[in-house]
Design a protein around this motif. Structure first.
Motif, PDB file in Angstrom:
ATOM      1  N   THR A 191      54.004  32.068  61.507  1.00 36.34           N
ATOM      2  CA  THR A 191      54.795  33.209  61.986  1.00 36.34           C
ATOM      3  C   THR A 191      54.126  34.526  61.617  1.00 36.34           C
ATOM      4  O   THR A 191      54.027  35.441  62.453  1.00 36.34           O
ATOM      5  CB  THR A 191      56.212  33.147  61.388  1.00 36.34           C
ATOM      6  N   GLN A 192      53.677  34.639  60.380  1.00 33.94           N
ATOM      7  CA  GLN A 192      53.009  35.877  59.950  1.00 33.94           C
ATOM      8  C   GLN A 192      51.751  36.131  60.767  1.00 33.94           C
ATOM      9  O   GLN A 192      51.445  37.277  61.122  1.00 33.94           O
ATOM     10  CB  GLN A 192      52.683  35.792  58.463  1.00 33.94           C
ATOM     11  N   GLN A 193      51.017  35.057  61.043  1.00 38.36           N
ATOM     12  CA  GLN A 193      49.797  35.205  61.845  1.00 38.36           C
ATOM     13  C   GLN A 193      50.123  35.725  63.241  1.00 38.36           C
ATOM     14  O   GLN A 193      49.442  36.623  63.759  1.00 38.36           O
ATOM     15  CB  GLN A 193      49.092  33.852  61.931  1.00 38.36           C
ATOM     16  N   LYS A 194      51.144  35.161  63.842  1.00 39.67           N
ATOM     17  CA  LYS A 194      51.536  35.609  65.179  1.00 39.67           C
ATOM     18  C   LYS A 194      52.036  37.051  65.146  1.00 39.67           C
ATOM     19  O   LYS A 194      51.734  37.849  66.053  1.00 39.67           O
ATOM     20  CB  LYS A 194      52.632  34.687  65.727  1.00 39.67           C
ATOM     21  N   THR A 195      52.798  37.376  64.086  1.00 39.32           N
ATOM     22  CA  THR A 195      53.276  38.755  63.938  1.00 39.32           C
ATOM     23  C   THR A 195      52.098  39.709  63.799  1.00 39.32           C
ATOM     24  O   THR A 195      52.082  40.809  64.384  1.00 39.32           O
ATOM     25  CB  THR A 195      54.195  38.866  62.711  1.00 39.32           C
ATOM     26  N   ALA A 196      51.102  39.265  63.042  1.00 38.34           N
ATOM     27  CA  ALA A 196      49.906  40.094  62.869  1.00 38.34           C
ATOM     28  C   ALA A 196      49.179  40.286  64.193  1.00 38.34           C
ATOM     29  O   ALA A 196      48.639  41.367  64.469  1.00 38.34           O
ATOM     30  CB  ALA A 196      48.977  39.450  61.839  1.00 38.34           C
ATOM     31  N   GLU A 197      49.166  39.239  65.019  1.00 42.39           N
ATOM     32  CA  GLU A 197      48.512  39.364  66.326  1.00 42.39           C
ATOM     33  C   GLU A 197      49.220  40.403  67.198  1.00 42.39           C
ATOM     34  O   GLU A 197      48.565  41.192  67.906  1.00 42.39           O
ATOM     35  CB  GLU A 197      48.498  38.007  67.025  1.00 42.39           C
ATOM     36  N   LEU A 198      50.558  40.404  67.127  1.00 38.06           N
ATOM     37  CA  LEU A 198      51.309  41.400  67.894  1.00 38.06           C
ATOM     38  C   LEU A 198      51.015  42.815  67.388  1.00 38.06           C
ATOM     39  O   LEU A 198      50.847  43.757  68.175  1.00 38.06           O
ATOM     40  CB  LEU A 198      52.808  41.111  67.812  1.00 38.06           C
ATOM     41  N   LEU A 242      48.336  43.669  65.943  1.00 39.50           N
ATOM     42  CA  LEU A 242      46.957  43.959  66.330  1.00 39.50           C
ATOM     43  C   LEU A 242      46.894  44.480  67.759  1.00 39.50           C
ATOM     44  O   LEU A 242      46.167  45.435  68.063  1.00 39.50           O
ATOM     45  CB  LEU A 242      46.110  42.691  66.172  1.00 39.50           C
ATOM     46  N   LYS A 243      47.663  43.866  68.623  1.00 35.52           N
ATOM     47  CA  LYS A 243      47.689  44.340  70.015  1.00 35.52           C
ATOM     48  C   LYS A 243      48.217  45.776  70.090  1.00 35.52           C
ATOM     49  O   LYS A 243      47.711  46.596  70.857  1.00 35.52           O
ATOM     50  CB  LYS A 243      48.555  43.413  70.864  1.00 35.52           C
ATOM     51  N   GLU A 244      49.237  46.051  69.263  1.00 33.61           N
ATOM     52  CA  GLU A 244      49.770  47.414  69.246  1.00 33.61           C
ATOM     53  C   GLU A 244      48.731  48.386  68.694  1.00 33.61           C
ATOM     54  O   GLU A 244      48.583  49.522  69.188  1.00 33.61           O
ATOM     55  CB  GLU A 244      51.042  47.450  68.392  1.00 33.61           C
ATOM     56  N   SER A 245      47.998  47.931  67.696  1.00 37.44           N
ATOM     57  CA  SER A 245      46.938  48.777  67.142  1.00 37.44           C
ATOM     58  C   SER A 245      45.856  49.044  68.185  1.00 37.44           C
ATOM     59  O   SER A 245      45.325  50.160  68.275  1.00 37.44           O
ATOM     60  CB  SER A 245      46.316  48.099  65.918  1.00 37.44           C
ATOM     61  N   GLU A 246      45.551  48.041  68.974  1.00 37.34           N
ATOM     62  CA  GLU A 246      44.550  48.225  70.035  1.00 37.34           C
ATOM     63  C   GLU A 246      45.040  49.236  71.073  1.00 37.34           C
ATOM     64  O   GLU A 246      44.256  50.049  71.588  1.00 37.34           O
ATOM     65  CB  GLU A 246      44.250  46.881  70.693  1.00 37.34           C
ATOM     66  N   ARG A 247      46.348  49.177  71.350  1.00 38.71           N
ATOM     67  CA  ARG A 247      46.902  50.149  72.303  1.00 38.71           C
ATOM     68  C   ARG A 247      46.790  51.566  71.741  1.00 38.71           C
ATOM     69  O   ARG A 247      46.395  52.502  72.457  1.00 38.71           O
ATOM     70  CB  ARG A 247      48.373  49.803  72.586  1.00 38.71           C
ATOM     71  N   GLN A 248      47.131  51.712  70.456  1.00 44.61           N
ATOM     72  CA  GLN A 248      47.005  53.020  69.823  1.00 44.61           C
ATOM     73  C   GLN A 248      45.540  53.474  69.785  1.00 44.61           C
ATOM     74  O   GLN A 248      45.244  54.660  69.948  1.00 44.61           O
ATOM     75  CB  GLN A 248      47.572  52.949  68.396  1.00 44.61           C
ATOM     76  N   ASN A 297      37.158  48.927  71.203  1.00 45.34           N
ATOM     77  CA  ASN A 297      38.337  48.110  71.492  1.00 45.34           C
ATOM     78  C   ASN A 297      38.142  46.663  71.042  1.00 45.34           C
ATOM     79  O   ASN A 297      39.089  45.927  70.811  1.00 45.34           O
ATOM     80  CB  ASN A 297      38.650  48.136  72.994  1.00 45.34           C
ATOM     81  N   GLU A 298      36.890  46.244  70.986  1.00 39.90           N
ATOM     82  CA  GLU A 298      36.590  44.860  70.607  1.00 39.90           C
ATOM     83  C   GLU A 298      36.111  44.761  69.150  1.00 39.90           C
ATOM     84  O   GLU A 298      35.616  43.721  68.707  1.00 39.90           O
ATOM     85  CB  GLU A 298      35.508  44.299  71.534  1.00 39.90           C
ATOM     86  N   PHE A 299      36.254  45.851  68.417  1.00 34.05           N
ATOM     87  CA  PHE A 299      35.684  45.933  67.062  1.00 34.05           C
ATOM     88  C   PHE A 299      36.183  44.812  66.139  1.00 34.05           C
ATOM     89  O   PHE A 299      35.405  44.175  65.431  1.00 34.05           O
ATOM     90  CB  PHE A 299      36.023  47.300  66.461  1.00 34.05           C
ATOM     91  N   ILE A 300      37.525  44.580  66.146  1.00 32.79           N
ATOM     92  CA  ILE A 300      38.099  43.620  65.204  1.00 32.79           C
ATOM     93  C   ILE A 300      37.609  42.203  65.496  1.00 32.79           C
ATOM     94  O   ILE A 300      37.492  41.385  64.588  1.00 32.79           O
ATOM     95  CB  ILE A 300      39.632  43.696  65.246  1.00 32.79           C
ATOM     96  N   ASN A 301      37.302  41.906  66.785  1.00 36.70           N
ATOM     97  CA  ASN A 301      36.896  40.552  67.151  1.00 36.70           C
ATOM     98  C   ASN A 301      35.374  40.382  67.178  1.00 36.70           C
ATOM     99  O   ASN A 301      34.874  39.387  67.672  1.00 36.70           O
ATOM    100  CB  ASN A 301      37.468  40.179  68.523  1.00 36.70           C
ATOM    101  N   THR A 302      34.650  41.366  66.763  1.00 41.23           N
ATOM    102  CA  THR A 302      33.179  41.257  66.728  1.00 41.23           C
ATOM    103  C   THR A 302      32.700  41.487  65.314  1.00 41.23           C
ATOM    104  O   THR A 302      33.382  42.081  64.500  1.00 41.23           O
ATOM    105  CB  THR A 302      32.526  42.284  67.674  1.00 41.23           C
ATOM    106  N   THR A 303      31.534  41.004  65.017  1.00 43.80           N
ATOM    107  CA  THR A 303      30.957  41.245  63.690  1.00 43.80           C
ATOM    108  C   THR A 303      30.459  42.676  63.612  1.00 43.80           C
ATOM    109  O   THR A 303      30.018  43.272  64.605  1.00 43.80           O
ATOM    110  CB  THR A 303      29.784  40.281  63.431  1.00 43.80           C
ATOM    111  N   SER A 304      30.534  43.250  62.407  1.00 44.53           N
ATOM    112  CA  SER A 304      30.296  44.678  62.225  1.00 44.53           C
ATOM    113  C   SER A 304      28.866  45.091  62.561  1.00 44.53           C
ATOM    114  O   SER A 304      28.615  46.257  62.879  1.00 44.53           O
ATOM    115  CB  SER A 304      30.628  45.061  60.780  1.00 44.53           C
ATOM    116  N   HIS A 305      27.914  44.160  62.518  1.00 45.60           N
ATOM    117  CA  HIS A 305      26.527  44.577  62.748  1.00 45.60           C
ATOM    118  C   HIS A 305      26.266  45.004  64.191  1.00 45.60           C
ATOM    119  O   HIS A 305      25.272  45.674  64.487  1.00 45.60           O
ATOM    120  CB  HIS A 305      25.572  43.438  62.383  1.00 45.60           C
TER     121      HIS A 305
END
Length: 712
Positions: free
Chosen positions: A429-436, A438-444, A485-493
């Motif tokens: 549940t926490q993981q799914k909540t975090a995903e939601l 995250l989506k809101e953070s991406e919108r912001q 926009n894809e920063f969180i899902n990509t490696t920082s390098h």
């Protein structure tokens, strides 16, 4: 003199001792004539090991005990005894139950008073398990002996005409038996003075000749004081009570502290009037058995502890765990199940079929279980058929209305030889909540990106002479914004490339356009400075992410490098900072110290440690670098005379994003990742790192190790 003494002793005790030993030992003893016909056996061991009685064997050929294809070989062995006088070998014989038993035997030739040639055979099974089992029955046989001495008189087989000759022949065979049985045997008179012993007993006490022990007491022998006292008390009690003491386990310790264990039997001997007149003692070395039992007990204790630990982990796991048999019935589950299914307890579920459980959940819980029921049944059938399944995610509500996101993992396991299905239900549940979130953070983030684009466009208008170039930069910035926009899902390098591009264009503009508006130039310098800072932060973040994911060691490029050269280069790069504070640098590392390392990473380590040392060391202080050889490692130390560390701060140093509060503005800069990354680099090289300090204003010392031969 000793021979006369022995004859006297044998005359007094020989018959009793021989009868006792024949009933005590587990070896098979038989007497044959020249034609290999059996004339005598000690019936107890023969019956116990092979199933034969005296009536079965006495008067028959011993060759009948061998399989037909091995009789010729056995005959050759017996013939060898007649030719050589003694022979030792192993052979397979047939028991009365028509099974095969492997025996190890030794045979010796002797002549009776009548001049007849005889053979005495002593044999036993080769397997130790069988031997120990037979020996455990010795108590019963010895007790039977106490009630009634065997009527067998061994020397009667020899049909002596003169008792003295029979005594001599009996003594010869008696000594042969004693020297070839696995026990240590001795006998004493009522004053506990030794009357005789076999060869094994004498050798254990350091005597080459068993005759030398006659007339001695335990006080004169090499037992330790504790054993001497135990021997005297227990043997005196056996004599006084006329009661045998069997299977007495005693611990022995030699002069150098080596310990061994013996199982001791003490049996009172009687004269013809039934009075106790001596004591017979047998010793069996059971050290290996005792050690094996202790190892077994230790293993059982560890197994028990492991089971307790498993049960603790099972019951306190944050995930619900079910064990289901191949018919679908729940054999076990942990208490965590109740967290997800608050209506039911563990006891409500065990023993029920999972289909019934789904019906129960449907009755008191979420109607979505109706659809889930068919899905679970299909997954169960696939598992039974041996198919591997991926985890399954689903959402349900408890009876109290609380919504859960759960993931279900099902695998086949083998428990106690049975094929079972293990089901793990994990709350995500926490993981799914975090995903939601995250989506809101991406919108912001997209909103912020649009605002950033607008500001960039406003700035480009001010650059009149470089409008085209700035538009190109703006396009690049827009590309960078899209990548964010894809920063969180990509490696920082992956962010390094656009940063390099920004830095390049900034330098290009500053170099090419000398007459830029001062305000624009100042803005560009700020851009350049922050790009470099962001690049440094990204590199640190990238390294931190690699350390978190255990991937940093894959980036390590090992080569043989001169560590003194690496250190000297780092010191040279930081020379300006040291001179500004008038710091003294002492490098105590030999010139030719070569280790297998990643050069760039080691530069990163020393730059970080030296920068910290310079930063936290007041003016006119000193910094020392030392390398010492320690076994398979080299120990490096970076020591300073700076502001030092408190004991409570040291454990925090190598954490991520750690900034210690020194109450001084000069020391507050930094990301808090430097020492975390340094630790990751050292550990990726197979080493360790730690910090030492005696307290505030007493300096600090950072130590790390590197392997001599690095195979990371």
């Amino acid at each position: 003199m000793k021979s006369l003494l022995h004859d006297s002793l044998l005359s007094q005790y020989g018959e009793i001792i021989i009868s006792t030993i024949l009933n005590e030992i587990s070896d098979l003893i038989a007497v044959l004539n020249e034609a290999f016909i059996i004339e005598y056996i000690n019936e107890g061991p023969h019956f116990h090991l092979l199933g034969y009685s005296s009536e079965d064997l006495v008067g028959t050929s011993i060759l009948n005990l061998f399989r037909k294809k091995e009789r010729e070989k056995a005959k050759r062995g017996l013939t060898t005894i007649l030719e050589r006088g003694v022979y030792k070998n192993a052979a397979k014989v047939i028991t009365k139950e028509q099974k095969i038993a492997t025996l190890e035997f030794i045979g010796k030739k002797f002549k009776s008073n009548t001049g007849e040639i005889k053979i005495i055979l002593i044999s036993n099974k080769l397997d130790k398990k069988s031997f120990l089992s037979r020996l455990s029955n010795s108590t019963k046989r010895l007790q039977e002996f106490n009630e009634s001495l065997s009527e067998i008189r061994f020397w009667k087989l020899l049909a002596p005409e003169a008792y003295s000759e029979a005594l001599e022949k009996s003594y010869e065979i008696f000594q042969f038996i004693l020297d070839n049985i696995p026990l240590q045997v001795c006998w004493k008179d009522l004053n506990l003075v030794y009357l005789g012993c076999n060869k094994k007993f004498a050798e254990y006490l350091g005597f080459e000749d068993s005759l030398r022990i006659i007339g001695k007491t335990d006080q004169e022998l090499s037992w330790n004081v504790k054993n001497k006292i135990q021997f005297h008390d227990k043997e005196q009690r056996v004599i006084e009570l006329d009661q045998a003491l069997y299977h007495d386990i005693q611990e022995f310790e030699d002069l150098v502290g080596n310990k061994s264990w013996f199982e001791i039997n003490r049996i009172p001997l009687h004269d013809h009037q039934g009075k106790v007149n001596a004591i017979l003692i047998t010793h069996e070395n059971i050290t290996d058995r005792i050690k094996a039992e202790k190892e077994k007990q230790l293993a059982e204790q560890k197994l028990k502890e492991s089971e307790v630990k498993y049960r603790h982990l099972f019951n306190h796991s944050p995930d619900a765990i079910w064990l289901i048999d191949t018919d679908g019935f729940i054999l076990d589950c942990n208490e965590t199940t109740n967290k997800f299914l608050s209506v039911y307890k563990r006891e409500d579920l065990i023993g029920k079929n999972f289909k019934e459980i789904i019906t129960m959940f449907l009755r008191y819980g979420d109607p979505r279980f109706k659809e889930l029921g068919s899905i679970f049944e299909k997954r169960f059938q696939k598992l039974i058929e041996g198919e591997m399944l991926n985890p399954y995610e689903f959402q349900v509500a408890r009876v109290d209305g609380k919504e859960f996101w759960l993931t279900l993992e099902s695998t086949r396991v083998n428990v106690g030889g049975k094929n079972l299905i293990q089901v793990i239900i994990r709350d995500i549940t926490q993981q799914k909540t975090a995903e939601l979130k995250l989506k809101e953070s991406e919108r912001q983030l997209r909103i912020l990106n649009r605002e950033l684009e607008k500001k960039v466009q406003e700035r480009t208008k001010k650059l009149k002479q470089s409008e085209k170039k700035l538009r190109e930069q703006n396009i690049e910035l827009m590309k960078l914004d899209k990548l964010k926009n894809e920063f969180i899902n990509t490696t920082s390098h992956e962010l390094k490339t656009p940063l390099v591009s920004i830095a390049g264009f900034t330098d290009y503009i500053l170099l090419k356009y000398k007459d830029l508006n001062p305000e624009i130039r100042e803005d560009l310098e700020i851009v350049k400075k922050n790009v470099n800072r962001l690049k440094f932060l990204i590199e640190q973040l990238s390294d931190a992410l690699k350390i978190d994911s255990k991937k940093l060691k894959h980036d390590i490029k090992l080569k043989k490098e001169n560590m003194r050269d690496i250190i000297d280069n780092c010191v040279s790069d930081l020379k300006f900072l040291m001179e500004n504070k008038n710091l003294v640098m002492d490098v105590n590392v030999r010139e030719n110290l070569v280790l297998t390392v990643d050069k760039n990473r080691m530069i990163q380590v020393f730059i970080n440690l030296l920068s910290n040392a310079i930063k936290f060391t007041p003016n006119d202080g000193y910094i020392t670098i030392i390398a010492e050889e320690q076994g398979d490692y080299y120990l490096f130390k970076v020591k300073d005379s700076g502001i030092g560390l408190n004991a409570e701060d040291i454990p925090k140093l190598f954490g991520k994003f750690v900034k210690l509060n020194f109450n001084e503005e000069n020391y507050s800069n930094g990301t808090g990742l430097g020492l975390y990354i340094t630790k990751g680099i050292i550990e990726a090289h197979g080493g360790k790192i730690w910090a030492l300090s005696e307290g505030k204003d007493k300096g600090a010392e950072f130590c790390f190790t590197l392997p001599k031969n690095n195979n990371v």
